[in-house]
Enzyme design. Structure first.
Site, PDB file in Angstrom:
ATOM      1  N   ASP A 483       0.800  -1.221   0.000  1.00  0.00           N
ATOM      2  CA  ASP A 483       0.000   0.000   0.000  1.00  0.00           C
ATOM      3  C   ASP A 483       0.832   1.269   0.000  1.00  0.00           C
ATOM      4  OD1 ASP A 483      -2.538  -1.036  -0.011  1.00  0.00           O
ATOM      5  OD2 ASP A 483      -2.644  -1.237   2.160  1.00  0.00           O
TER       6      ASP A 483
HETATM    7  C1  BGC Z   1       0.304   1.108   6.269  1.00  0.00           C
HETATM    8  C2  BGC Z   1      -0.044  -0.142   5.518  1.00  0.00           C
HETATM    9  C3  BGC Z   1      -1.512  -0.290   5.426  1.00  0.00           C
HETATM   10  C4  BGC Z   1      -2.174   0.977   4.910  1.00  0.00           C
HETATM   11  C5  BGC Z   1      -3.668   0.854   4.962  1.00  0.00           C
HETATM   12  C6  BGC Z   1      -0.404   2.291   5.669  1.00  0.00           C
HETATM   13  O1  BGC Z   1      -0.153   3.430   6.431  1.00  0.00           O
HETATM   14  O2  BGC Z   1       1.698   1.302   6.295  1.00  0.00           O
HETATM   15  O3  BGC Z   1       0.530  -1.262   6.168  1.00  0.00           O
HETATM   16  O4  BGC Z   1      -1.821  -1.333   4.559  1.00  0.00           O
HETATM   17  O5  BGC Z   1      -1.787   2.081   5.645  1.00  0.00           O
HETATM   18  O6  BGC Z   1      -4.319   1.940   4.516  1.00  0.00           O
HETATM   19  C1  NOJ Z   2      -1.479  -3.882   5.541  1.00  0.00           C
HETATM   20  C2  NOJ Z   2      -2.684  -3.972   4.683  1.00  0.00           C
HETATM   21  O1  NOJ Z   2      -3.767  -4.444   5.456  1.00  0.00           O
HETATM   22  C3  NOJ Z   2      -2.474  -4.858   3.495  1.00  0.00           C
HETATM   23  O2  NOJ Z   2      -3.591  -4.813   2.667  1.00  0.00           O
HETATM   24  C4  NOJ Z   2      -1.235  -4.461   2.771  1.00  0.00           C
HETATM   25  O3  NOJ Z   2      -1.040  -5.358   1.734  1.00  0.00           O
HETATM   26  C5  NOJ Z   2      -0.035  -4.421   3.667  1.00  0.00           C
HETATM   27  N1  NOJ Z   2      -0.295  -3.584   4.796  1.00  0.00           N
HETATM   28  C6  NOJ Z   2       1.219  -3.942   2.977  1.00  0.00           C
HETATM   29  O4  NOJ Z   2       1.187  -2.586   2.705  1.00  0.00           O
END
Ligand code: BGC
Ligand code: NOJ
Length: 810
Positions: A483
């Site tokens: 993400d």
């Molecule tokens: C985090 C990710 C997460 C995302 C969800 C980010 O700030 O680092 O792990 O999946 O937010 O919106």
């Molecule tokens: C957490 C999110 O829930 C997941 O959808 C994502 O793939 C990972 N972070 C990596 O960014």
């Protein structure tokens, strides 16, 4: 350092010190009603949706930490304590918290009085039960007062923490006998209320927080408790609470139990009232009648335990490694149930008001859950698919209550559609239920736009091929699995969401990771088309997969490892050409899992590079070197200080991808080493470093570039749970459901020379014994099914039979 121990026989983690390195929590509830409960009884309760129907209030990131929960106070002659130590933090003679599967038992002994709180959500019940058992272990008669306390949330947890000008005037309750009814907003558009009840006659109650606690006091020193007297307050606005009090006398050796029920009740819209302003209490009476006695509570708890015994009997292992066994047989599967239920909504790191159900997250959660309750997995698949758009793209999230796509975040995460194929494939392999592909499913929740699930999968598949970039690799959109790789965003102002700022369709940014996923999931899609007689479609898909493989082997190969992506300027990310972020974990795991480069040695080379450049003693970091400055063209990944989260953190979710990849190239020792590094049971001894619960996975462990290398955060709600179970059950232990039967093909370390797995699969029970005295790491020399040697391949099911399988590796 340890703060407790596992009890595998009772399937509990036993915490023996209340000051754990972080609150160590458990989840109550399997279906609609849920609670989060910490080892000091902090936490909160909700019905279906942690944001929209929250029963009790919780203040995240509070000082002191984890203040607020369901609390019981005991005041014996001015000495006040709680079974869970907090909030009064009295000196105790004994303390223990046993977190089990769907229940927690928290107890302490102070001045010869033992108080034990057993909390759980009975099966098929929209309530939590809290049984308080008091035992006088001294040699003198004791008289004391027991107080209960919950603080009600005014339902919408977001509104509850922000809209005080309104909320301070809306609170309403009713009290009848020993039952407190929280009915805020019931007079207007709600037809539900909460009950908090005690099964015995009480001596007093309170429902107004300020009256009970005192404006300048805290949970640790409520006025009413300190003065040993309820005020019988009736809340009107401000903050409604529920509190009962009862004076109890116990002779030496005597025990007494009381049952408290916190529940959710709903009335039909046209039958809301008994009289003007008097709520219809029928559903509450029915609910409370089920938990009037200690015997009823005991039998509900026994039912819950039996339910779990039955669920977990679907897959169990017996090996020489007790940590492996306890994770596989108990905790990993339990966490898979929790992630299935919660997606990424409510934990001690997810506030329950931020994210609902993730399209990608919930699709992956299926991988670890399907074998437990396939019918619920089926329903979930159809819910997820219904949020897909007609062009194959998908809402990134949806709300559990409404099941509608979330417009705030929208779509454009170009890996999302493919995860649906993964989930459906896992479902069919488990159940053999091909009929799911014929289910009519709406697009964008619009029934008029319904088509079969197979058509949804086709749109998923085509969404990739319809959106290729200059290197014939998939366009990344807003982001892929990571993400934080926001290659089309260019955000310069604080406060902008990295993920939704800017266009989702960048002109050129491409993802090698999505390419790997496409190749990995291709064979499943092809098989589904063939099964449905769509042979041309299957052929075209096979050609697309071949093209994608070639694109990865050319534009996606960097010489020693797979490239991660191309940015908006078509520059490489995750390449030796880069100054920072030269190598990323995701494409190494996924491309090898997909079989890319296995034949020509590139797969092995990529995995060797992972070991060389990304490995640490606590697990494999996501990328290296971590970004040390903010890169406008990369987005959120470079916003994290080095070593945290997606910037060089040990992101546990993709460690199993590498472990699975290692099984693809047959390196059993390395696959198991990778498995063990992030596995909580193996980290129990260093709980003071790891800090989060030693019985569940966390999303992230700080990487080697971070100050607190080895410190975990974001426990419980992570795709790590499903992926690790998928890995250990299917690839390391090698018991793999496939379309035509059960395949047994382990990939083992030398020190596991023998194990047995019991696997229930499509009606049969397979007793599988694996003999690895040859220390082969991979390869089945002999397969004996029901006494007969058979060629290696899927073992077809017969239905309702006990099957004996012997595998000799070599
Ligand atoms: C985090 C990710 C997460 C995302 C969800 C980010 O700030 O680092 O792990 O999946 O937010 O919106
Ligand atoms: C957490 C999110 O829930 C997941 O959808 C994502 O793939 C990972 N972070 C990596 O960014």
């Amino acid at each position: 350092m340890k703060f407790g121990h596992f009890n595998d026989a009772t399937r509990e983690y036993v915490i023996t010190e209340p000051k754990t390195p972080y609150p160590w929590i458990n989840y109550l509830g399997n279906k609609d009603f849920f609670g989060l409960i910490s080892n000091t009884s902090g936490g909160y309760y909700f019905y279906k949706d942690a944001r929209l129907l929250r029963l009790t209030r919780y203040r995240y990131n509070n000082v002191p930490t984890d203040d607020g929960g369901i609390y019981f106070y005991i005041n014996e002659n001015g000495n006040v304590f709680n079974p869970g130590w907090k909030p009064c933090k009295a000196d105790y003679e004994e303390y223990e918290c046993r977190h089990g599967l769907g229940y927690s038992v928290i107890s302490s002994k102070v001045n010869g009085l033992r108080a034990e709180q057993t909390s759980f959500v009975p099966l098929d019940t929209t309530a939590s039960v809290h049984r308080i058992k008091l035992t006088n272990e001294s040699d003198q008669e004791k008289t004391f007062t027991l107080f209960s306390l919950v603080e009600f949330c005014l339902w919408d947890a977001n509104d509850d923490t922000t809209n005080f000008q309104r909320n301070f005037s809306t609170g309403e309750v009713e009290v009848i006998g020993s039952t407190i009814y929280h009915k805020t907003e019931y007079r207007e558009r709600r037809n539900h209320y909460a009950v908090f009840s005690c099964n015995e006659e009480i001596d007093g109650f309170d429902t107004d927080r300020e009256t009970f606690i005192g404006l300048y006091n805290s949970f640790a020193d409520p006025d009413a408790v300190l003065e040993n007297k309820s005020r019988n307050s009736l809340a009107s606005g401000w903050s409604p609470i529920g509190s009962h009090s009862k004076v109890i006398t116990l002779k030496p050796g005597e025990t007494k139990s009381l049952v408290f029920v916190l529940g959710y009740c709903e009335n039909p819209q046209d039958d809301k009232w008994e009289a003007q302003d008097v709520i219809n209490k029928k559903p509450a009476n029915e609910l409370l009648a089920k938990f009037k006695t200690d015997e009823q509570v005991e039998s509900a708890l026994a039912e819950l335990k039996a339910y779990w015994t039955n669920l977990l009997s679907t897959y169990s292992v017996k090996s020489s490694d007790e940590k492996l066994d306890r994770m596989v047989n108990i905790w990993n599967q339990y966490q898979c149930m929790v992630t299935f239920n919660m997606s990424r909504s409510a934990s001690y790191f997810e506030s329950g008001i931020g994210r609902g159900m993730g399209f990608r997250d919930s699709s992956q959660d299926l991988l670890g859950f399907i074998h437990l309750i396939p019918e619920r997995a089926r329903e979930r698949i159809l819910d997820i698919a219904a949020t897909q758009m007609e062009d194959g793209s998908a809402y990134h999230q949806y709300q559990p209550l409404t099941k509608k796509g979330n417009n705030d975040i929208g779509s454009g995460f170009n890996d999302d559609p493919l995860w649906l194929i993964f989930g459906v494939a896992a479902y069919i392999k488990e159940t053999g239920d091909w009929s799911i592909l014929d289910e009519m499913v709406p697009f964008d929740n619009d029934e008029s736009k319904a088509d079969t699930l197979l058509v949804h999968l086709k749109r998923s598949f085509d969404h990739v091929t319809n959106n290729l970039g200059p290197h014939k690799l998939p366009l990344i959109g807003r982001a892929d699995w990571n993400d934080c790789l926001n290659l089309n965003c260019f955000s310069e102002n604080p406060g902008e969401s990295f993920q939704t700022f800017g266009p989702s369709e960048g002109p050129v940014a491409e993802s090698v990771f999505i390419a790997g996923m496409f190749v990995a999931v291709g064979p499943d899609y092809i098989r589904m088309c063939e099964q449905k007689g769509l042979l041309d479609e299957a052929k075209a898909a096979a050609a697309a997969v071949e093209d994608m493989t070639q694109a990865v082997l050319t534009a996606g190969w960097d010489g020693e490892w797979f490239v991660r992506a191309y940015d908006a300027y078509s520059n490489k990310i995750g390449s030796k050409e880069c100054e920072e972020g030269k190598i990323f974990i995701e494409p190494q795991g996924f491309c090898v899992m997909a079989g890319i480069g296995v034949e020509d040695g590139r797969a092995l080379k990529a995995l060797e590079s992972v070991e060389k450049y990304l490995d640490t003693k606590y697990g494999i970091v996501l990328n290296s070197p971590s970004y040390t400055r903010y890169h406008l063209e990369l987005g959120e990944i470079s916003s994290y200080p080095p070593g945290y989260k997606e910037n060089g953190g040990i992101f546990c979710h993709n460690n199993p991808w590498v472990s699975i990849a290692e099984t693809v190239v047959g390196r059993g020792n390395r696959a198991f080493e990778v498995y063990k590094k992030t596995c909580p049971a193996y980290l129990e001894e260093i709980s003071e470093v790891h800090r989060t619960e030693p019985y569940v996975y966390s999303q992230m462990i700080a990487g080697r570039d971070a100050k607190n290398h080895g410190e975990a955060k974001n426990s419980w709600l992570t795709g790590t749970a499903a992926w690790t179970f998928y890995n250990v059950s299917r690839f390391i232990l090698g018991v793999k459901p496939d379309y035509d039967g059960l395949v047994v093909d382990p990939c083992l370390p030398d020190d596991i020379t023998e194990f047995t797995v019991t696997r229930k699969f499509r009606g049969d029970t397979f007793n599988i014994t694996v003999d690895n005295t040859a220390k082969a790491q991979k390869g089945v020399a002999k397969l004996i099914v029901d006494g007969q040697e058979v060629p290696f391949g899927p073992i077809a099911t017969i239905g309702d039979k006990v099957r004996e399988v012997k595998v000799i590796m070599g």
